[in-house]
Structures are given as structure tokens and as C-alpha cells.
Design a protein around this motif. Structure first.
Motif, PDB file in Angstrom:
ATOM      1  N   GLY A   1      -8.365  21.616  28.808  1.00 56.83           N
ATOM      2  CA  GLY A   1      -7.383  21.409  27.753  1.00 56.83           C
ATOM      3  C   GLY A   1      -7.238  22.596  26.830  1.00 56.83           C
ATOM      4  N   PHE A   2      -5.995  22.964  26.536  1.00 49.66           N
ATOM      5  CA  PHE A   2      -5.666  23.995  25.551  1.00 49.66           C
ATOM      6  C   PHE A   2      -6.328  25.337  25.884  1.00 49.66           C
ATOM      7  N   ARG A   3      -6.325  25.678  27.173  1.00 46.38           N
ATOM      8  CA  ARG A   3      -6.874  26.953  27.615  1.00 46.38           C
ATOM      9  C   ARG A   3      -5.861  27.651  28.508  1.00 46.38           C
ATOM     10  N   ALA A   4      -5.819  28.972  28.408  1.00 47.88           N
ATOM     11  CA  ALA A   4      -4.912  29.731  29.263  1.00 47.88           C
ATOM     12  C   ALA A   4      -5.294  29.544  30.721  1.00 47.88           C
ATOM     13  N   ASN A   5      -4.281  29.447  31.585  1.00 47.91           N
ATOM     14  CA  ASN A   5      -4.455  29.301  33.039  1.00 47.91           C
ATOM     15  C   ASN A   5      -5.086  27.971  33.442  1.00 47.91           C
ATOM     16  N   HIS A   6      -5.132  27.021  32.529  1.00 48.65           N
ATOM     17  CA  HIS A   6      -5.608  25.673  32.820  1.00 48.65           C
ATOM     18  C   HIS A   6      -4.504  24.680  32.460  1.00 48.65           C
ATOM     19  N   SER A   7      -4.557  23.498  33.057  1.00 48.97           N
ATOM     20  CA  SER A   7      -3.542  22.479  32.793  1.00 48.97           C
ATOM     21  C   SER A   7      -4.062  21.134  33.268  1.00 48.97           C
ATOM     22  N   THR A   8      -3.243  20.103  33.082  1.00 48.34           N
ATOM     23  CA  THR A   8      -3.602  18.798  33.628  1.00 48.34           C
ATOM     24  C   THR A   8      -3.665  18.863  35.154  1.00 48.34           C
ATOM     25  N   HIS A   9      -2.790  19.685  35.758  1.00 49.47           N
ATOM     26  CA  HIS A   9      -2.788  19.822  37.213  1.00 49.47           C
ATOM     27  C   HIS A   9      -4.095  20.427  37.714  1.00 49.47           C
ATOM     28  N   SER A  10      -4.582  21.462  37.040  1.00 50.68           N
ATOM     29  CA  SER A  10      -5.835  22.075  37.488  1.00 50.68           C
ATOM     30  C   SER A  10      -7.002  21.112  37.319  1.00 50.68           C
TER      31      SER A  10
END
Length: 547
Positions: free
Chosen positions: A152-161
Motif C-alpha cells: 500500500g502507498f508504495r511506488a511500483n506496488h498496487s492492489t494487483h501486485s
């Protein structure tokens, strides 16, 4: 009824809710806060970078200054504003910056019940710009404190990852013959329970003194005022928690719980902000159930030490098998929870054998309910306007999480239903009620990719970004183990399928055989995100690329 009276009721409710969950009658007394010997000093480059991230919004906080106006002022008087911000970093924020204008947003249910409203906080515009400036420094100094499991709330990260990581772990366990149990724990008002004293103790000696002072000052003596149609309530003080709507809040919370993975010692832990999912696996079901009891006890004890409140009624657990649903009573931190046949993971339904049928059918129902509205508004809009609405309101629902559930193991009958749902709004756009236009021509005319090409594009984009940034770490390792290099041509990579069964094909490394041609040219090369997007579109969507 008097608007101020209603506002006072909401303000009292929000304050009392936090006090009740925190189990305190009087607000805690803070430790003395002394000014730092070496305060943070921001430079103009950092200031301009933070300013570029601010959106031109018209919303405003208690100061009545729209964010767009504050941003324009900062652009015109950059050096002067920066000097003021540096003085606040050394001496503390002004009191009026700690005020929040709360607008209650109705969710569902009884409108007279305060519990059915979500508090939306609007902060002072200049304080939000100041927060953005601090956030960039906070991200640098706390990058090793939030753990590799936080998406959460990190560059290059998402709900999909996060979902792909969880899916790969479960599929890998099933492929290797393990019994896999996953459970999720829900927190009540997680951001509102953050304790300043505990957070500062956790980061002491790990971040600079100046940043530690800013965090303490930011979290102390916050006040709220509820706004009901322009009429504000009396002020209420909240001396614990992190105000929602702030830029610093999410990063502070992820730092607050950053060492949870080490503390609970589970087989795998994945989280997105305050949503957490724990996976344990064992060679026998009894052993897996026993491990859940031990791990969950450590998990809940860790959260309680931080002052967080676990919502036991929303705890979910699933036993994943290739065969089907197994009903058991699990001891999760002293509470017996009955396993379910499915669980919600960040909006996607994971069923016990990863078939995705329930999620797809529910998604199709949601999309079908939107078609009626689309039919009514079609005659009022141009084709381009209509397609933009379809993309934003229809495809955003249809394809959410599709890189997870739309894969080679999905039943052909379900894929057919997805295809049908995809082309229905496109036929509305082209007024093709008698289905005279072929689907390929429809995609080309509307410039909307078919489902399979769209998923391949999304997955290819995600994978190449993971290789470029080495994040998320687990997915990067999983892909790196699967990609081997041909000796004669070291820059040429090949993905290969190493699954032992149907479920294992859902591991991220086993979804990528279609990327062999991409790896030949792109793996190992450093492209900008825009250049990468253009190349992928030319590869996957040649049938409607502009010449």
C-alpha cells in the motif's frame, strides 16, 4: 433540525468512537516535545518536486483557501514559502494547520445512524503542500522500516501486485501438495488508533532527529470540526490517531506496523495498508490448523501492543485445496472462526480452489446493472464521450483484478461470458443492435482491446516494471527463478512453465509464456514508463494503432 446541532452530534460521535475503541476516558498526556538540535532543512529542488505532485483541486479546508490557489501562490513565491516551511520544520506547525474540516459521507443503511457515515477530512491547503514536502524525506528515511510485504502507498506496488503475490503463494503450495490456509484480520479505525509515543519509540535512532520532531508535532493536538452544508460544529480534540486525508498518514501507518512479518513468523504475509492476509501451509491439515493457532496469536498480540483494535466479527479464513470446500473451526487468536468457501482479497473473491467462478459471475452482475443507465445516456452523448464513460464506469469494474483471475485456467464458458459483457457497451456506442459488426472490427473502431489482449498487455507491463525496479520483491524473485538465459545470447530470456498441475499455472511466472518474444528484445533494457507503454501497445493492440 439545527445544522450546528447535527454537526456537534457527529463531532461527538467521531471523538467518542476513538475513545471507546482505544479504551480510554481521558486523553493521554504527551511527553515534552523539545525543538530539534539539527532540524530538517528542505531545498528548492525538493520543494518544486513536492509541488509538482499536488493536483489542481478546488477543495479547501478550515482556512477556506482552495488547494489550486495555494499551489499557485507557492509557485509565485517559492523561496519565501520554503523559508516559512523550514521554520515550521524547526519550531512546529501553526495550530490552525492542525484543524480538519470533516464532511460526513453517507455509506448505506439508516441515515439517522451515525455509524453509517464515513468522515471525509479536508485539511488546510498549505499544510498539505508542507506534508508532501515532508513525505518525500520520510519515504527515503523509512524505506527499510516498512518491510517487503507492504503493497500500500508504495511506488511500483498496487492492489494487483498484492493479489498476484498472494495467488502465487497459494498456487505454489497447492502445486507442491501442501494444505494451505489463509486468513485475514480486519482492524477497526486503524488510522485513528495510531499512537505517537509508540511510533516514535519504534523509529528512534532509525530516522533523523529533525524528522522525528516533525512526526511528533504533526500527530499532536489535532482538532476536528464537522461541516454540515456550510455550518460548522464546535471543535473537538483528537490526541491519538492520524487524520485521514493527510499525505503523511498512510506512510506513518505502514511504518507503524512495518515489522509485523518478522514478529508473527508466518509462511507468508501480504498487506495493503491496514488489510492483511496471512498464509500458512503444512503437509497435513491438522498441522496447518495448529500453525494457524500459533501464528494468529502472535499476530493479534502484536497488533494489540500497538493499540490497534481487531474486529473479530470480520475475520475470514479459507482452506485452499484442489478438491473443494473443507469446513473446519479454526482457533484464530482465541476466537473460533468457521472456514468459508471463499474470501475477499482487496475486492477480488478468492475461492477455495482458485477457480474464480464466483468472482466472475458477481462482476458480470454488477456490469449488467450498469448497462441500463448506459442505454439511457447513449443518445445524449457523442461516441467518444460515451466510450470514456464506458471505460471509467464499466470496464473499471469488469477488468478490476483481471491479471489475477483471467488466465489459462479460467473456464472457457466464463471467458465467453466476459467477452460478451465486453462487447455489449461497444455495440451500444456504434448503435449496432443487430450485431452486424464483427468483434475485431468493433475493437478497431472503438479502440478498445479484447479481454485477452488487455490482460496480456497489463501483465506484460507489470512484469517489465518489476524487472526494472526489482519491486515488489517477492514477485521479482519468483520471476527471476523462472527466467533462464541462453548462453550464446545472454540478453535473451525465456519464460517457461514449471507448474505440476492446473492450479500452479496461476503462479505469476507460469502466466508468461506469451512473453517469450518480448523478453528477446526488452528484458535487461532500461526504458522509460512512457516508452514501455507505447511499445506494449504496438505489440498487443496493432489492430487500432494510429499510423
Amino acid at each position: 433540525m439545527d445544522k450546528q446541532l447535527i454537526g456537534n452530534h457527529f463531532a461527538w460521535f467521531f471523538e467518542n468512537k476513538v475513545k471507546t475503541l482505544a479504551k480510554i476516558t481521558n486523553w493521554q498526556n504527551y511527553r515534552p516535545l523539545s525543538q530539534p538540535v539539527e532540524p530538517l532543512i528542505f531545498n528548492l529542488e525538493e520543494f518544486n518536486k513536492a509541488l509538482s505532485k499536488i493536483k489542481n483541486k478546488k477543495c479547501f479546508g478550515p482556512d477556506g483557501i482552495p488547494l489550486k490557489v495555494a499551489k499557485d501562490v507557492c509557485k509565485s513565491f517559492g523561496q519565501e514559502i520554503l523559508a516559512v516551511f523550514n521554520s515550521y520544520a524547526a519550531q512546529g506547525m501553526p495550530k490552525h494547520w492542525k484543524d480538519a474540516r470533516i464532511i460526513p459521507l453517507f455509506k448505506s443503511g439508516d441515515k439517522l445512524n451515525s455509524k453509517n457515515y464515513r468522515p471525509i477530512a479536508n485539511l488546510c491547503s498549505f499544510s498539505k503542500i508542507y506534508e508532501k514536502l515532508v513525505l518525500d524525506r520520510l519515504e527515503i528515511e523509512t524505506q527499510n522500516l516498512i518491510g517487503t510485504s507492504q503493497h500500500g502507498f508504495r511506488a511500483n506496488h498496487s492492489t494487483h501486485s498484492a493479489m498476484l503475490e498472494l495467488q502465487s503463494i497459494i498456487a505454489d503450495g497447492l502445486d507442491n501438495g501442501y494444505f494451505v490456509i489463509a486468513y485475514s484480520i480486519d482492524l477497526s479505525a486503524a488510522f485513528d488508533m495510531l499512537r505517537e509515543d509508540i511510533l516514535i519509540d519504534k523509529v528512534k535512532g532509525k530516522i533523523s532527529e529533525g524528522l522525528s520532531f516533525i512526526i511528533s508535532d504533526f500527530l499532536r493536538h489535532r482538532t476536528i470540526q464537522v461541516d454540515i452544508e456550510g455550518t460548522c460544529s464546535d471543535k473537538r480534540t483528537l490526541n491519538i490517531g492520524c487524520v485521514q486525508g493527510s499525505s503523511l498518514g498512510p506512510r506513518l501507518f505502514t511504518t507503524y506496523v512495518g515489522d509485523i512479518k518478522t514478529a508473527i513468523n508466518a509462511d507468508h504475509y501480504t498487506s495493503y495498508a491496514d488489510d492483511s492476509y496471512v498464509v500458512v501451509k503444512a503437509t497435513s491439515l491438522e498441522e496447518a490448523i495448529a500453525k494457524v493457532k500459533v501464528v494468529s496469536k502472535k499476530h493479534v498480540d502484536f497488533l494489540k501492543k500497538l493499540g490497534l483494535v481487531v474486529n473479530e466479527s470480520k475475520t475470514e479464513s479459507v482452506i485452499f485445496t484442489k478438491k473443494g470446500y473443507i469446513k473446519k473451526q479454526l482457533d484464530i487468536a482465541g476466537t473460533f472462526v468457521e472456514t468459508k468457501s471463499e474470501m475477499k482479497v482487496l475486492g477480488v473473491t478468492f475461492d477455495c480452489n482458485l477457480s474464480w467462478e464466483q468472482h466472475i459471475r458477481r462482476t458480470l452482475q454488477k456490469c449488467h446493472s450498469k448497462l441500463g443507465v448506459l442505454r439511457k445516456i447513449r443518445k445524449l452523448l457523442t461516441v467518444d464521450q460515451f466510450l470514456k464513460i464506458v471505460t471509467a464506469q464499466y470496464y473499471s469494474v469488469l477488468y478490476y483484478g483481471s491479471v489475477v483471475w483471467l488466465n489459462s485456467t479460467t473456464k472457457s464458458s466464463l471467458k465467453s461470458l466476459i467477452n460478451t459483457a465486453h462487447f455489449k457497451p461497444l455495440r451500444l456506442a456504434m448503435n449496432d443492435f443487430h450485431k452486424k459488426i464483427k468483434r475485431d472490427d468493433l475493437s478497431r473502431l472503438c479502440k478498445r482491446a479484447n479481454p485477452i489482449d488487455w490482460v496480456r498487455y497489463s501483465l506484460a507491463s507489470l512484469v517489465l516494471k518489476i524487472y526494472k525496479h526489482r519491486e515488489p520483491f517477492y514477485l521479482y524473485l519468483s520471476l527471476n527463478e523462472t527466467l533462464y538465459t541462453v548462453r550464446r545470447k545472454p540478453l535473451i530470456g525465456r519464460f517457461f512453465d514449471n507448474s505440476k498441475g492446473k492450479v500452479g499455472k496461476q503462479k505469476i511466472c507460469n502466466k508468461l509464456r506469451f512473453m517469450d518474444s518480448l523478453c528477446t528484445d526488452w528484458i535487461g533494457k532500461d526504458f522509460s514508463n512512457d516508452a514501455l507503454r507505447r511499445m506494449l501497445k504496438k505489440t498487443f493492440f496493432p489492430y487500432f494503432n494510429d499510423k
